[in-house]
Structures are given as structure tokens and as C-alpha cells.
Design an enzyme around this catalytic site. Structure first.
Site, mmCIF file in Angstrom:
data_model
loop_
_atom_site.group_PDB
_atom_site.id
_atom_site.type_symbol
_atom_site.label_atom_id
_atom_site.label_comp_id
_atom_site.label_asym_id
_atom_site.label_seq_id
_atom_site.Cartn_x
_atom_site.Cartn_y
_atom_site.Cartn_z
ATOM 1 N N HIS A 97 -6.875 -0.313 -0.771
ATOM 2 C CA HIS A 97 -5.475 -0.643 -1.042
ATOM 3 C C HIS A 97 -5.251 -0.760 -2.552
ATOM 4 O O HIS A 97 -4.303 -0.200 -3.115
ATOM 5 C CB HIS A 97 -5.107 -1.982 -0.390
ATOM 6 C CG HIS A 97 -4.974 -1.915 1.096
ATOM 7 N ND1 HIS A 97 -4.315 -2.883 1.817
ATOM 8 C CD2 HIS A 97 -5.408 -1.018 2.011
ATOM 9 C CE1 HIS A 97 -4.359 -2.599 3.111
ATOM 10 N NE2 HIS A 97 -5.028 -1.460 3.244
ATOM 11 N N TYR A 112 -14.028 7.556 6.555
ATOM 12 C CA TYR A 112 -12.592 7.628 6.862
ATOM 13 C C TYR A 112 -11.777 7.053 5.712
ATOM 14 O O TYR A 112 -10.778 7.650 5.273
ATOM 15 C CB TYR A 112 -12.301 6.876 8.159
ATOM 16 C CG TYR A 112 -10.842 6.881 8.557
ATOM 17 C CD1 TYR A 112 -10.258 8.016 9.117
ATOM 18 C CD2 TYR A 112 -10.049 5.752 8.397
ATOM 19 C CE1 TYR A 112 -8.921 8.026 9.498
ATOM 20 C CE2 TYR A 112 -8.720 5.743 8.772
ATOM 21 C CZ TYR A 112 -8.154 6.882 9.316
ATOM 22 O OH TYR A 112 -6.831 6.882 9.689
ATOM 23 N N TYR A 113 -12.177 5.901 5.210
ATOM 24 C CA TYR A 113 -11.431 5.295 4.112
ATOM 25 C C TYR A 113 -11.822 5.879 2.762
ATOM 26 O O TYR A 113 -11.030 5.827 1.817
ATOM 27 C CB TYR A 113 -11.566 3.774 4.145
ATOM 28 C CG TYR A 113 -10.566 3.202 5.115
ATOM 29 C CD1 TYR A 113 -9.239 3.041 4.756
ATOM 30 C CD2 TYR A 113 -10.927 2.909 6.426
ATOM 31 C CE1 TYR A 113 -8.294 2.584 5.651
ATOM 32 C CE2 TYR A 113 -9.997 2.447 7.336
ATOM 33 C CZ TYR A 113 -8.676 2.286 6.940
ATOM 34 O OH TYR A 113 -7.738 1.848 7.837
ATOM 35 N N HIS A 117 -13.211 -3.303 6.462
ATOM 36 C CA HIS A 117 -13.197 -2.238 7.472
ATOM 37 C C HIS A 117 -14.551 -2.064 8.155
ATOM 38 O O HIS A 117 -14.730 -1.150 8.941
ATOM 39 C CB HIS A 117 -12.751 -0.918 6.843
ATOM 40 C CG HIS A 117 -11.299 -0.871 6.523
ATOM 41 N ND1 HIS A 117 -10.332 -0.906 7.501
ATOM 42 C CD2 HIS A 117 -10.642 -0.830 5.336
ATOM 43 C CE1 HIS A 117 -9.134 -0.862 6.929
ATOM 44 N NE2 HIS A 117 -9.294 -0.822 5.628
ATOM 45 N N LEU A 140 0.828 -1.198 0.000
ATOM 46 C CA LEU A 140 0.000 0.000 0.000
ATOM 47 C C LEU A 140 0.863 1.249 0.000
ATOM 48 O O LEU A 140 0.648 2.177 -0.795
ATOM 49 C CB LEU A 140 -0.932 -0.006 1.210
ATOM 50 C CG LEU A 140 -1.716 1.280 1.463
ATOM 51 C CD1 LEU A 140 -2.647 1.589 0.298
ATOM 52 C CD2 LEU A 140 -2.490 1.188 2.766
ATOM 53 N N ASN A 141 1.852 1.307 0.895
ATOM 54 C CA ASN A 141 2.685 2.501 0.982
ATOM 55 C C ASN A 141 3.631 2.626 -0.206
ATOM 56 O O ASN A 141 3.954 3.746 -0.625
ATOM 57 C CB ASN A 141 3.468 2.506 2.293
ATOM 58 C CG ASN A 141 2.561 2.541 3.511
ATOM 59 O OD1 ASN A 141 2.648 1.684 4.387
ATOM 60 N ND2 ASN A 141 1.662 3.507 3.571
ATOM 61 N N HIS A 195 -17.859 -2.704 10.600
ATOM 62 C CA HIS A 195 -18.147 -3.105 11.976
ATOM 63 C C HIS A 195 -19.510 -3.789 12.022
ATOM 64 O O HIS A 195 -20.366 -3.561 11.160
ATOM 65 C CB HIS A 195 -18.138 -1.889 12.902
ATOM 66 C CG HIS A 195 -16.774 -1.304 13.111
ATOM 67 N ND1 HIS A 195 -16.521 -0.338 14.059
ATOM 68 C CD2 HIS A 195 -15.582 -1.529 12.498
ATOM 69 C CE1 HIS A 195 -15.238 0.001 14.025
ATOM 70 N NE2 HIS A 195 -14.650 -0.715 13.071
#
Length: 763
Positions: A216, A288-289, A442, A162-163, A444
Site C-alpha cells: 500500500h 501476487y502482491y 498477507h 490505496l486506490n 499465511h
């Protein structure tokens, strides 16, 4: 801005205007002769900055305040890095560690230095970019995979692919900016030894990372596609758009967040637009994502728009990328912080750099909505490119209008049929209600959950994620085990848990198959706004129907919230409904006992992380709790029975490393029930001044809340104020069509109304 800096910018403008007239059009058009006397027939820059855009910006420098301010800040930052010298360390650290942070800083500075070279025509920036890229080229092909083994897809420069993809998305822009500064031999060297191997590594060599639908992979697709656009490599561009054909994925592989790899054959950038986004622009992983993914989505889209306009990327799937920006902005509170649905770090807001990109691109390519300019003005910076220039000129010319956040219902799922998220807004209150699909890895397990805000401050909170992002001391900055054992579990949210077991037994494979459904949404009447949704799969044999309203009433200082959770099951169960309030308990109308020794509420499914701080029995009519938070008063009034249990809990049990925040809740427990309905109101009222030490309107304005009728067809709630005025809220539990005319007799009175609900004054 100081006079000296203003003078410098004006000088830059004068100088670059001269260059524009005599050299720029020759330098950046077809058949340019570069510094190696090698002829190139490719126009650069072309991804984000364009040749025409650079010319337009140079002409405006010194006269566009927000752009000039941003440029001066970026110049100072890059100049400091050039003075400090280039560092390209051998990778060894997790997020937050030295080598991770250094390579992350490098990708940022490379992109900014490339832009400065184009805008200021100063060769030192191009040389800096070239020198650093050559250092990366010197080490890349001999680099092993990263020594940290935690990731399902290890990178080379970073512990996860990813990075590495982040790096290439930014660096491709830097390469585009200095492309014509480099000799043909230098370009060949970089492309052969660095960029092409880099693109192959994150894609072909890591299909489990690249060939799926996930934020990702969006970064990976954009990275491969953008470097492909710079190099005019059509094979890389096709790989970016459509994924790797025939990639063999491990059916048992999981990503770092516990979600299974996508195996339905869909992959690539276009699939990542089609699948996660609903037609309304809601992104299934949550805001958030979505915020994190919007940068590669929009940057690559802008590059495609410039280089391959025939794709019509901003019109793809009904223009959903531009729609998604409006959806994302509306998924923020009054302060601009995103609601922490699913995995989400609190405090992430539209002031982040990714949203500067989103706002500027949306304004430039989405019809120049003047409301976006007000957000850009608050962000106080713009992109140093064509879209940033458009925003800067709009602000300079005074075109901005306030961004008016309204109540909104956003569907979930690729075709908009997999539940959704509703935001109700009345005056200073905001209710975020989640009835969406799982949200990929991700997500919940919290169907029909909510959070409540006043003036941007949490009243009833959603916990968010259990992670200290990029803080090395906390698990290398990665997700902590408590994210799974606590934050994802149902009991961590403001919704019903049955028999101390999470929705779908907390299993991704089951949860990803189901979603809640909208019963009705109404925001036309500003005094009574309502959302109602149903969940039928969280527990086999159990149906939950939750109806939530924000009501503005003349008897109350502020609007209040009404919550009706109706549960129907084929067997008797225990139901737990918590409210995670923030602040200091002031008063209750029930007696409670505080144990001398704190013990966990349970042993698993998140219950092991809750200490029990107080135990009480419910009153036969209403149980009330008042608290103080941020110098404002709040009261929860709930309809309870004598055999209900009321539990004061606090997060933090079985947490020896202090990974969880120690925050309170009141939990209502109802045992041995098949069909039952929880009804509560939450009032915001009054204020306290620590300066004058005065409390104003510190008491509840609700005298009583009663359930007058509760059948399969209707639920009728009576809310009586301290002024002895009673309002009846009636909701249709089955037929919620707006055109349906209902007739109902309650306490020997007949009521008639049209639509899903009605609020009636009971005289």
C-alpha cells in the site's frame, strides 16, 4: 492489422517526422513558448516518456509491428472514451461499484490520452486530459473522505487511500505529458487545488497508510514522488523517498488485512525496497502482491532514473528491483500463472499489465536479456514509451530467445536469511515449496507447505486467498472473513497441523518473529532435485524437517514426487497432514465409510470449514489413492500404520454465503505421537481421451514405499516399482554439507556418498 489502419499509422509516421524536423525539438526543449505565451524552462515529458524517446518513437511508427498494434488499440480505446464524454461522479461505492470503476477507468484513460498526445501530436488528447483534470480540480478540495468506512485509511475518490494513490501514479504521467500544453495559470490552478492537496492527503493526513513498509505504502510513496517530479517539488520527492519524519502512528492500528502498521521508524520508497525484497529479489508478501507492487516500484524508479539519475535507483541494494523481475517470472507455472503463495488470487499471471511494465523496463534497463522478448511477444503488447520501443525493436529484429524457467531457490528477508521459496522443475512437473518468513499482513500460517503442478495445471493445490477481487456482490470486492477463518489457517495448506491449532496459534505478532530455515537445496542433477527445510518455532517444543524431491526414473513414465515430513516433539501430539488434490477419486486400496450426514471436522482454526466425507483406517504398509484430473491420472502412495486415520474432507462447512470453493482433500491423522515421519509419493501417469474413450497407463507404477531407517542423522526410504526395481533415497537430517562424506549401513549393506542426499539402486 488491416490495410486501412496500417496506412493511417504510416501517415502518422510521415506527418510526425515532419514535425520532428521542424518543430518538436523546439517545442520540447528549454525555453519553450506555450499556448499562453508563458515561457517554461522545463523539459517535458520526462517521467516515463522522454523528449528524446518521443522523437525516436515518432521516427519508427509504422515499422514496429507490436508497438504499432498496441498504439492502434490504445487509440481506439481512448477515442471511444472521448466520444462517450467525461464522467467524474461523486464517490460512493466499494470496489466493483459504479463510481469506483469509473474513477479507476478515468486514471487509465488519462494516462493513455497523455501518451497519445505526445506520440501523435493531436491536440484533442491534451484537451481531453486538461478538461477531465479541471473537473477533478473543481471537486477535490470540497470532497469529504469517502463515505464507506471500512478502510483503516479512507481515501477521497476511493474507499481506501490505496486506490487514491493508484490514481495519482497514473495521472501524474498524464500531467507530465500535457505539461507544456497547459498555460502557467492552468498549471498553478491544478497544482494548488488538486495535486498538492492530493499528495498531502495520502501522506501527511494518512501517515498510518503512508509511513510504513507495505505494498500500500509503495503506491503512496510513488504517487507523491511522481507528482513531485512533474512539479519539481523537492519536498514531495524527499517525502516519497524517506517518508514523513516524526509521524505519530497509532501502535494499535491495523490495516484492512489484519496486519499491524510498521512502527520501526522505516518508511518511504527506499525503505520499501530495502525491507520486503531479499537479495535474490523475492518479495516477502508473495508473488501476487509483488506483481501488484512492481508497477509503482518500476514506474517511479524509471522516473527517478530519468529525472534524478544521480540516485542510481536501478543499482540500489545491488540492483534488486531488476533482479526481482526475474524472480517473479520464475514464480509462475508453465502457463505463466503465479503460484498463490500467501494471499494470492489464482489465475493472476504475467499477462497482466503490471508485468508488461516489468518485462519492458527490465529489458530496457537490465541489459536487454533476449529471453524477456519471448515473454513480451506472448504478452502481445508493449508500453508506449522508451522501454516499449526497445522491446518492439528487439522483437522486430528477431532477437528473442525462449525464457527458460529452471529450478530456483529464492531467499527471503532483507538480508536473505529468513527462509525462502524453492521451485523444483523436471520435465512437466513443478513443485513450489514454501519455507519463508510470515509475509507481512498477507502471510499465511503454513510453514513447509507445497503445491504441485503438471503442465501448468494444479495437481496438489494451495487454496490462495478468500476474496472475489472487484466483484461488488462478494463483500464489496474486499477480503472475506473466510480469508482469516480458512485461507490463512494451517489446515488449509499441505503441511502438518499439530493438535488442530495453526502455526504460531494463528497470531501475526508471533508468526512475524519467526521463519523456517533451509537445510539444503540441490538442482544440479536433473534426475534428482531436492529441497529440505526445517521449522522449529511453529509449535513450541516441536521440530519439523521436510525434505521433498522430484525424481526422474526410467521405470516411470513421468517424474514423481517424494515427500518426507519428519516430526520431533517433546510431548505426544496429534498430527494432521492433508493433501488438497483436485479431480475425481478413482480408486483406493483401503476401505472407507461415507457418513449419511456431513459434519465439520472441528470447531475452529479452519477445521470448522471442512466437511468429513469419508473415514478409514490406514493400512499397515501403504495406503494408496488414485484420481483423475484434466484427463491425467495421479496416485498418492503413503506409508501408514493401522492406527492412522484417513479422512476424505471437502471445503465448505459453515459457509452459508458460499464464499469458499467446494474442493476435496485426503487428510492423514496420526495421534499420540512424539516422534514420527510421514512419507508419501505422488505420481503423474497416463492420460485419458474422452474422444477415443481410451485410458492409457492409468495404474500406479509404485509397488511399495518403505521407511528402512529413520534416525536423528538419516532417513532412508525404499521405493520399489512394479518392475521390482528398488531405489533407496537417503537424506542427511543433520549434516547436510555438500562436502561431507557419509557412511551408513542399511540392512547389512554399507553405503557411502558425498553430500546432502543420495539416490541408490538397491541390488
Amino acid at each position: 492489422m488491416g490495410k486501412r489502419l496500417q496506412s493511417k499509422i504510416l501517415i502518422f509516421a510521415l506527418i510526425t517526422n515532419v514535425f520532428t524536423v521542424f518543430s518538436y525539438q523546439i517545442e520540447n526543449t528549454a525555453n519553450i513558448v506555450n499556448n499562453d505565451n508563458i515561457v517554461s524552462n522545463v523539459i517535458h515529458p520526462k517521467l516515463i516518456l522522454t523528449a528524446q524517446g518521443v522523437e525516436d518513437i515518432r521516427e519508427q511508427l509504422g515499422s514496429i509491428p507490436i508497438f504499432d498494434k498496441t498504439l492502434a488499440k490504445v487509440k481506439a480505446e481512448v477515442d471511444a472514451e472521448i466520444t462517450a464524454g467525461i464522467e467524474v461522479p461523486i464517490p460512493k461505492d466499494y470496489s466493483g461499484g459504479y463510481t469506483h470503476v469509473r474513477h479507476k477507468q478515468n486514471w487509465v484513460i488519462l494516462q493513455k490520452a497523455g501518451v497519445l498526445y505526445q506520440l501523435l501530436d493531436d491536440e484533442k488528447y491534451a484537451k481531453y486530459v486538461k478538461d477531465m483534470l479541471m473537473q477533478y480540480e473543481a471537486i477535490y478540495k470540497t470532497l469529504p473522505v469517502h463515505p464507506k468506512t471500512r478502510s483503516y485509511a479512507r481515501g477521497k475518490l476511493f474507499w481506501q487511500c490505496l486506490n487514491d494513490s493508484n490514481w495519482l501514479v497514473y495521472v501524474s504521467q498524464a500531467y507530465d505529458c500535457i505539461y507544456n500544453y497547459l498555460t502557467k495559470a492552468e498549471r498553478t490552478r491544478l497544482e494548488t487545488n488538486l495535486f498538492r492537496p492530493f499528495a498531502d492527503f495520502i501522506s501527511i493526513e494518512n501517515p498510518q497508510f503512508y509511513n510504513r513498509v507495505h505494498n500500500h505504502s509503495t503506491w503512496g510513496n510513488a504517487a507523491v514522488g511522481m507528482i513531485g517530479l512533474v512539479m519539481d517539488d523537492d519536498e514531495l520527492i524527499q517525502r516519497a523517498l524517506y517518508g514523513i519524519p516524526g509521524a505519530d502512528l497509532d501502535r494499535n492500528a491495523k490495516d484492512d488485512d489484519g496486519g499491524y502498521i510498521n512502527k520501526d521508524g522505516k518508511a518511504g520508497f527506499l525503505a520499501n525496497i530495502e525491507e520486503p525484497f531479499s537479495p535474490d529479489g523475492y518479495y516477502n508478501e508473495g508473488p501476487y502482491y509483488q506483481r501488484y507492487a512492481m508497477y509503482p516500484f518500476l514506474i517511479f524508479a524509471e522516473a527517478l532514473h530519468h529525472v534524478k539519475p544521480e540516485l542510481g535507483i536501478f543499482n540500489y541494494k545491488g540492483g534488486v528491483l531488476l533482479k526481482s523481475i526475474n524472480a517473479l517470472l520464475n514464480l509462475s507455472d508453465a502457463d505463466g500463472d503465479f503460484f498463490p503463495l500467501n494471499d494470492g488470487q489464482k489465475g493472476m499471471s504475467y499477462y497482466t499489465s503490471a508485468l508488461v511494465t516489468a518485462v519492458d523496463i527490465s529489458y530496457h534497463f537490465g541489459g536487454q536479456n533476449p529471453e524477456l522478448l519471448s515473454i513480451a511477444k506472448e504478452q502481445d503488447r508493449v508500453l508506449l514509451d522508451d522501454s516499449g520501443l526497445a522491446v518492439a525493436l528487439g522483437i522486430k529484429n528477431g532477437f528473442q530467445e525462449p525464457f527458460n524457467k529452471k529450478s530456483i531457490n529464492l531467499s527471503d528477508g532483507p538480508d536473505g536469511t529468513q527462509g525462502g521459496v524453492s521451485i523444483l522443475r523436471t520435465e512437466d512437473l513443478e513443485l513450489a515449496f514454501k519455507y519463508a518468513a510470515q509475509g507481512s499482513s498477507h502471510g499465511h500460517y503454513d510453514k513447509l507447505s507445497f503445491s504441485l503442478y503438471e503442465k501448468g495445471e494444479e495437481v496438489i493445490q494451495d487454496y490462495g486467498l478468500a476474496r472475489f477481487v472487484n466483484i461488488e456482490q462478494k463483500g464489496g470486492g474486499n477480503y472475506l472473513k473466510e480469508n482469516k477463518t480458512w485461507a490463512k489457517q494451517t489446515i488449509a495448506h499441505n503441511t502438518v497441523t499439530q493438535n488442530e491449532t495453526s502455526h504460531f496459534t494463528g497470531k501475526y505478532d508471533i508468526g512475524s518473529l519467526h521463519h523456517s530455515d533451509l537445510h539444503y537445496f540441490s538442482s544440479e542433477n536433473k534426475n534428482v532435485q531436492v529441497v529440505s527445510a526445517i521449522e522449529e518455532n511453529a509449535y513450541p517444543g516441536t521440530t519439523m524437517l521436510r525434505t521433498m524431491a522430484i525424481i526422474k526414473d526410467a521405470d516411470f513414465e513421468k517424474p514423481y514426487m517424494l515427500d518426507i515430513m519428519k516430526i520431533t516433539s517433546n510431548k505426544a501430539n496429534q498430527y494432521d497432514l492433508p493433501f488438497y488434490f483436485l479431480g475425481q477419486v478413482l480408486q483406493t486400496n483401503f476401505e472407507y465409510k461415507t457418513p449419511q450426514t456431513l459434519k465439520p471436522l472441528g470447531t475452529e482454526n479452519g477445521y470448522q470449514h471442512l466437511f468429513v466425507e469419508g473415514i478409514a483406517s490406514g493400512n499397515n504398509d501403504n495406503s494408496k489413492l488414485s484420481w483423475l484430473n484434466d484427463n491425467k491420472f495421479y496416485t498418492l502412495t503413503s506409508v501408514t500404520r493401522a492406527n492412522d486415520e484417513l479422512l476424505f474432507t471437502r471445503i465448505g462447512a459453515n459457509d452459508p454465503d458460499f464464499n469458499l470453493r467446494r474442493e476435496p482433500a485426503i487428510l492423514m491423522r496420526r495421534k499420540n505421537s512424539k516422534q514420527t515421519t510421514f512419507v508419501s509419493t505422488i505420481e503423474a501417469h497416463g492420460s485419458y481421451s474422452p474422444v477415443t474413450e481410451s485410458a492409457v497407463n492409468s495404474n500406479s507404477s509404485i509397488k511399495a514405499v518403505k521407511i528402512l531407517l529413520d534416525t536423528d542423522d538419516y532417513t532412508v526410504i525404499a521405493i520399489t516399482s512394479v518392475k521390482d526395481n528398488t531405489k533407496l533415497f537417503i537424506t542427511a537430517n543433520r549434516d547436510a554439507m555438500q562436502s561431507t562424506v557419509h557412511k551408513l549401513v542399511v540392512d547389512q549393506k554399507e553405503f557411502t556418498w558425498e553430500g546432502s542426499f543420495v539416490l541408490i539402486e538397491n541390488k
